[in-house]
Design a protein around this motif. Structure first.
Motif, PDB file in Angstrom:
ATOM      1  N   TYR A  53      66.044  46.603  65.519  1.00  0.00           N
ATOM      2  CA  TYR A  53      65.661  47.849  64.855  1.00  0.00           C
ATOM      3  C   TYR A  53      65.960  49.052  65.731  1.00  0.00           C
ATOM      4  O   TYR A  53      66.232  50.144  65.217  1.00  0.00           O
ATOM      5  CB  TYR A  53      64.168  47.801  64.506  1.00  0.00           C
ATOM      6  N   ASP A  54      65.903  48.889  67.047  1.00  0.00           N
ATOM      7  CA  ASP A  54      66.196  50.008  67.946  1.00  0.00           C
ATOM      8  C   ASP A  54      67.599  50.552  67.700  1.00  0.00           C
ATOM      9  O   ASP A  54      67.804  51.777  67.641  1.00  0.00           O
ATOM     10  CB  ASP A  54      66.015  49.596  69.403  1.00  0.00           C
ATOM     11  N   LYS A  55      68.569  49.664  67.539  1.00  0.00           N
ATOM     12  CA  LYS A  55      69.942  50.115  67.276  1.00  0.00           C
ATOM     13  C   LYS A  55      70.059  50.719  65.877  1.00  0.00           C
ATOM     14  O   LYS A  55      70.813  51.688  65.679  1.00  0.00           O
ATOM     15  CB  LYS A  55      70.915  48.949  67.436  1.00  0.00           C
ATOM     16  N   LEU A  56      69.329  50.174  64.935  1.00  0.00           N
ATOM     17  CA  LEU A  56      69.390  50.688  63.564  1.00  0.00           C
ATOM     18  C   LEU A  56      68.806  52.098  63.474  1.00  0.00           C
ATOM     19  O   LEU A  56      69.408  52.990  62.867  1.00  0.00           O
ATOM     20  CB  LEU A  56      68.645  49.748  62.620  1.00  0.00           C
ATOM     21  N   ILE A  57      67.650  52.319  64.081  1.00  0.00           N
ATOM     22  CA  ILE A  57      67.033  53.636  63.956  1.00  0.00           C
ATOM     23  C   ILE A  57      67.789  54.671  64.791  1.00  0.00           C
ATOM     24  O   ILE A  57      67.871  55.851  64.402  1.00  0.00           O
ATOM     25  CB  ILE A  57      65.529  53.592  64.345  1.00  0.00           C
ATOM     26  N   THR A  58      68.371  54.269  65.906  1.00  0.00           N
ATOM     27  CA  THR A  58      69.171  55.204  66.708  1.00  0.00           C
ATOM     28  C   THR A  58      70.388  55.678  65.915  1.00  0.00           C
ATOM     29  O   THR A  58      70.688  56.876  65.878  1.00  0.00           O
ATOM     30  CB  THR A  58      69.627  54.536  68.021  1.00  0.00           C
ATOM     31  N   ALA A  59      71.083  54.740  65.280  1.00  0.00           N
ATOM     32  CA  ALA A  59      72.250  55.105  64.465  1.00  0.00           C
ATOM     33  C   ALA A  59      71.844  55.973  63.284  1.00  0.00           C
ATOM     34  O   ALA A  59      72.521  56.952  62.935  1.00  0.00           O
ATOM     35  CB  ALA A  59      72.967  53.846  63.984  1.00  0.00           C
ATOM     36  N   THR A  60      70.728  55.645  62.655  1.00  0.00           N
ATOM     37  CA  THR A  60      70.281  56.394  61.472  1.00  0.00           C
ATOM     38  C   THR A  60      69.852  57.799  61.847  1.00  0.00           C
ATOM     39  O   THR A  60      70.150  58.765  61.126  1.00  0.00           O
ATOM     40  CB  THR A  60      69.130  55.646  60.775  1.00  0.00           C
ATOM     41  N   ARG A  61      69.157  57.945  62.953  1.00  0.00           N
ATOM     42  CA  ARG A  61      68.703  59.278  63.354  1.00  0.00           C
ATOM     43  C   ARG A  61      69.875  60.197  63.654  1.00  0.00           C
ATOM     44  O   ARG A  61      69.842  61.393  63.341  1.00  0.00           O
ATOM     45  CB  ARG A  61      67.785  59.172  64.569  1.00  0.00           C
ATOM     46  N   ALA A  62      70.920  59.668  64.251  1.00  0.00           N
ATOM     47  CA  ALA A  62      72.109  60.487  64.489  1.00  0.00           C
ATOM     48  C   ALA A  62      72.735  60.903  63.152  1.00  0.00           C
ATOM     49  O   ALA A  62      73.223  62.036  63.020  1.00  0.00           O
ATOM     50  CB  ALA A  62      73.109  59.712  65.343  1.00  0.00           C
ATOM     51  N   GLN A  63      72.733  60.020  62.181  1.00  0.00           N
ATOM     52  CA  GLN A  63      73.246  60.343  60.849  1.00  0.00           C
ATOM     53  C   GLN A  63      72.406  61.442  60.190  1.00  0.00           C
ATOM     54  O   GLN A  63      72.934  62.391  59.590  1.00  0.00           O
ATOM     55  CB  GLN A  63      73.243  59.090  59.969  1.00  0.00           C
ATOM     56  N   VAL A  64      71.094  61.314  60.288  1.00  0.00           N
ATOM     57  CA  VAL A  64      70.206  62.325  59.712  1.00  0.00           C
ATOM     58  C   VAL A  64      70.460  63.679  60.353  1.00  0.00           C
ATOM     59  O   VAL A  64      70.559  64.708  59.673  1.00  0.00           O
ATOM     60  CB  VAL A  64      68.730  61.903  59.888  1.00  0.00           C
ATOM     61  N   GLN A  65      70.587  63.679  61.667  1.00  0.00           N
ATOM     62  CA  GLN A  65      70.789  64.946  62.366  1.00  0.00           C
ATOM     63  C   GLN A  65      72.108  65.609  61.966  1.00  0.00           C
ATOM     64  O   GLN A  65      72.179  66.830  61.827  1.00  0.00           O
ATOM     65  CB  GLN A  65      70.753  64.706  63.881  1.00  0.00           C
ATOM     66  N   ARG A  66      73.142  64.808  61.740  1.00  0.00           N
ATOM     67  CA  ARG A  66      74.443  65.374  61.382  1.00  0.00           C
ATOM     68  C   ARG A  66      74.513  65.789  59.916  1.00  0.00           C
ATOM     69  O   ARG A  66      75.186  66.766  59.574  1.00  0.00           O
ATOM     70  CB  ARG A  66      75.559  64.355  61.662  1.00  0.00           C
ATOM     71  N   ASN A  67      73.865  65.039  59.056  1.00  0.00           N
ATOM     72  CA  ASN A  67      74.149  65.156  57.619  1.00  0.00           C
ATOM     73  C   ASN A  67      73.000  65.665  56.755  1.00  0.00           C
ATOM     74  O   ASN A  67      73.208  65.922  55.570  1.00  0.00           O
ATOM     75  CB  ASN A  67      74.588  63.784  57.083  1.00  0.00           C
ATOM     76  N   TYR A  68      71.818  65.796  57.328  1.00  0.00           N
ATOM     77  CA  TYR A  68      70.684  66.246  56.534  1.00  0.00           C
ATOM     78  C   TYR A  68      70.368  67.700  56.880  1.00  0.00           C
ATOM     79  O   TYR A  68      69.926  67.994  57.988  1.00  0.00           O
ATOM     80  CB  TYR A  68      69.468  65.365  56.796  1.00  0.00           C
ATOM     81  N   PRO A  69      70.621  68.642  55.957  1.00  0.00           N
ATOM     82  CA  PRO A  69      70.371  70.058  56.239  1.00  0.00           C
ATOM     83  C   PRO A  69      68.889  70.400  56.105  1.00  0.00           C
ATOM     84  O   PRO A  69      68.375  70.617  55.016  1.00  0.00           O
ATOM     85  CB  PRO A  69      71.210  70.778  55.175  1.00  0.00           C
ATOM     86  N   ARG A  70      68.204  70.441  57.209  1.00  0.00           N
ATOM     87  CA  ARG A  70      66.785  70.752  57.188  1.00  0.00           C
ATOM     88  C   ARG A  70      66.574  72.220  56.821  1.00  0.00           C
ATOM     89  O   ARG A  70      67.485  73.046  56.994  1.00  0.00           O
ATOM     90  CB  ARG A  70      66.167  70.473  58.565  1.00  0.00           C
ATOM     91  N   PRO A  71      65.377  72.584  56.362  1.00  0.00           N
ATOM     92  CA  PRO A  71      65.077  73.997  56.124  1.00  0.00           C
ATOM     93  C   PRO A  71      65.348  74.827  57.377  1.00  0.00           C
ATOM     94  O   PRO A  71      65.161  74.346  58.503  1.00  0.00           O
ATOM     95  CB  PRO A  71      63.590  73.981  55.770  1.00  0.00           C
ATOM     96  N   ALA A  72      65.784  76.056  57.192  1.00  0.00           N
ATOM     97  CA  ALA A  72      66.234  76.894  58.307  1.00  0.00           C
ATOM     98  C   ALA A  72      65.175  77.035  59.393  1.00  0.00           C
ATOM     99  O   ALA A  72      65.480  76.957  60.591  1.00  0.00           O
ATOM    100  CB  ALA A  72      66.646  78.269  57.780  1.00  0.00           C
ATOM    101  N   ILE A  73      63.916  77.233  59.009  1.00  0.00           N
ATOM    102  CA  ILE A  73      62.865  77.428  60.005  1.00  0.00           C
ATOM    103  C   ILE A  73      62.639  76.160  60.819  1.00  0.00           C
ATOM    104  O   ILE A  73      62.381  76.206  62.030  1.00  0.00           O
ATOM    105  CB  ILE A  73      61.549  77.894  59.321  1.00  0.00           C
ATOM    106  N   VAL A  74      62.766  74.996  60.165  1.00  0.00           N
ATOM    107  CA  VAL A  74      62.608  73.718  60.864  1.00  0.00           C
ATOM    108  C   VAL A  74      63.759  73.512  61.838  1.00  0.00           C
ATOM    109  O   VAL A  74      63.564  73.112  62.996  1.00  0.00           O
ATOM    110  CB  VAL A  74      62.536  72.550  59.862  1.00  0.00           C
ATOM    111  N   GLN A  75      64.975  73.801  61.378  1.00  0.00           N
ATOM    112  CA  GLN A  75      66.142  73.635  62.232  1.00  0.00           C
ATOM    113  C   GLN A  75      66.084  74.576  63.427  1.00  0.00           C
ATOM    114  O   GLN A  75      66.428  74.203  64.556  1.00  0.00           O
ATOM    115  CB  GLN A  75      67.429  73.874  61.432  1.00  0.00           C
ATOM    116  N   LEU A  76      65.615  75.783  63.208  1.00  0.00           N
ATOM    117  CA  LEU A  76      65.488  76.757  64.301  1.00  0.00           C
ATOM    118  C   LEU A  76      64.485  76.273  65.341  1.00  0.00           C
ATOM    119  O   LEU A  76      64.728  76.360  66.552  1.00  0.00           O
ATOM    120  CB  LEU A  76      65.058  78.109  63.737  1.00  0.00           C
ATOM    121  N   PHE A  77      63.369  75.738  64.881  1.00  0.00           N
ATOM    122  CA  PHE A  77      62.355  75.238  65.805  1.00  0.00           C
ATOM    123  C   PHE A  77      62.877  74.036  66.593  1.00  0.00           C
ATOM    124  O   PHE A  77      62.640  73.922  67.809  1.00  0.00           O
ATOM    125  CB  PHE A  77      61.090  74.864  65.033  1.00  0.00           C
TER     126      PHE A  77
END
Length: 442
Positions: A90-114
């Motif tokens: 699971y460590d490898k799975l969540i590491t890969a997924t988190r990088a995907q989320v960071q690249r591809n999921y546009p968070r709300p501007a205030i969240v991204q700024l923080f």
């Protein structure tokens, strides 16, 4: 694309492996040990549920943007890896997924700024020092003590900022300078030459831990090298999917220690230690640093394991004029990530007149998890309260923790519960025992 548009799937750069996903047989053993599932009670916020979601995204049956928040609730504590009877990585799975989320999921501007504020501040000691300087003055003037009694800021600030404020430890002049000199000679017969990683947050928040580590190593015959250019190991951004930043910090760390000519590179913070030992995976695709990362990883050791294996050669004295009860708090990236459990206890038991007790749910995360307690403050707070209750139920004189994030988190919740039990790093206790000083003078 806006923050409300669903993100369809993973990009082709290192998505979570279908083969690793298929190793999960959905038995549910992970549920009992998952801290986010314990607090939230929802299947999608468990390791098994997140693996379901990864598989659904891979097959186009779920949109990343619709389920990204379930990956955010994961603490990355790796308790599920320890528990899983099928050996799911699971460590490898969540590491890969988190990088995907960071690249591809546009968070709300205030969240991204923080988030950018956090990642452009905490891993850089000089930037963090500039931010902390006025807060040091605020504490020195007694304003922090007054505010703590009134609780105004914690009620008025947004929850992530309030969580940061509540975790701020007492600052001192030592927080604003690095140890000097950069080479500390061995005392007595020289047994080797080691490098010590100072960390980013730890050197400012808990500088006494590094001072004690250096003192213990020197007293036991090791020359200590502190490369002055060293920075963050990359753990904070790495655990949150900030892949490129983590890689840049890893390269810098390798560069710093390559010229130090040391027998071992020692770390005294468990979260950092886990990431340092992953450099060869983090930089596997880097033609210039791949082999250098493997050579670096071969030298990395947790300082407690290093000392337990090589043995202490200087006498230890009691920490108090009466027997002292200790309870050791297992940091997740120590017990689950690095599989280190026995060595810290072996060292502590060598101190005269100490009794070591074990808490209930010793392997449950305290809620710190790097910067999780900033990004997910409510879940983290509940876990912190649970952990502190379990530790206090052992009736300890001292709580022992080998990770800066855990220490800060535990201190906050000890104060919240009105407990006066101090927290020390094992190296601080050893340094005190070597000097024959009572606790409080470490």
């Amino acid at each position: 694309m806006t923050a409300t548009d669903p993100v369809v799937g993973f990009d082709p750069h290192s998505p979570p492996s279908p083969q690793l996903i298929d190793a999960c047989v959905h038995c549910g053993f992970c549920l009992a040990t998952c801290p986010s599932y314990r607090v939230l009670g929802t299947e999608a916020d468990s390791p098994r549920g997140r693996i379901y979601l990864m598989d659904a995204i891979n097959h186009g049956e779920a949109a990343l943007g619709d389920v990204a928040h379930h990956f955010d609730t994961c603490l990355g504590c790796l308790a599920c890896v320890t528990t899983c009877p099928s050996g799911v990585q699971y460590d490898k799975l969540i590491t890969a997924t988190r990088a995907q989320v960071q690249r591809n999921y546009p968070r709300p501007a205030i969240v991204q700024l923080f988030r950018q504020f956090i990642f452009q501040t905490l891993p850089y000691p000089n930037r963090l020092r500039a931010l902390l300087l006025p807060l040091w003055g605020y504490q020195a003037l007694g304003l922090a003590a007054i505010e703590r009694r009134l609780g105004l800021l914690t009620r008025l600030l947004p929850k992530p900022l309030a969580a940061m404020y509540q975790m701020l430890p007492p600052l001192s002049a030592a927080s604003f300078r690095d140890p000097q000199p950069t080479v500390i000679p061995a005392q007595g017969e020289r047994r080797g030459r080691v490098g010590v990683i100072l960390g980013c947050v730890q050197r400012l928040f808990l500088p006494a831990v590094n001072e004690a580590t250096i003192a213990v190593l020197s007293a036991n015959g090791f020359e200590v090298v502190l490369p002055p250019q060293q920075g963050c190991c990359g753990a904070l951004p790495h655990h949150q999917g900030e892949e490129h930043q983590a890689q840049d910090l890893a390269r810098n760390m390798i560069d710093c220690f390559e010229t130090a000519a040391v027998d071992a590179v020692l770390i005294n913070a468990s979260g950092c230690g886990h990431t340092l030992k992953e450099y060869h995976h983090l930089l596997a695709a880097d033609a210039d640093y791949g082999d250098r990362a493997r050579a670096f990883v071969a030298k990395v050791e947790d300082v407690q394991v290093f000392l337990a294996q090589r043995g202490l050669v200087t006498p230890l004295h009691p920490l108090s004029d009466r027997p002292l009860t200790l309870v050791y708090q297992d940091a997740c990236h120590m017990i689950h990530g690095q599989k280190i459990r026995l060595e810290p206890r072996q060292l502590l038991r060598q101190i005269p007149q100490v009794q070591l007790r074990e808490p209930v749910d010793a392997a449950l995360c305290c809620g710190s998890a790097g910067v999780y307690n900033i990004f997910q403050p409510e879940i983290a707070a509940e876990l912190g309260r649970q952990k502190v209750r379990h530790l206090l139920n052992t009736r300890p004189d001292v709580i022992v923790s080998a990770n800066v994030g855990c220490s800060v988190q535990l201190n906050r919740h000890l104060q919240e519960q009105g407990a006066q039990v101090p927290i020390y790093h094992p190296m601080q206790l050893l340094a005190s025992a070597i000097r024959g000083e009572p606790l409080g003078k470490v």
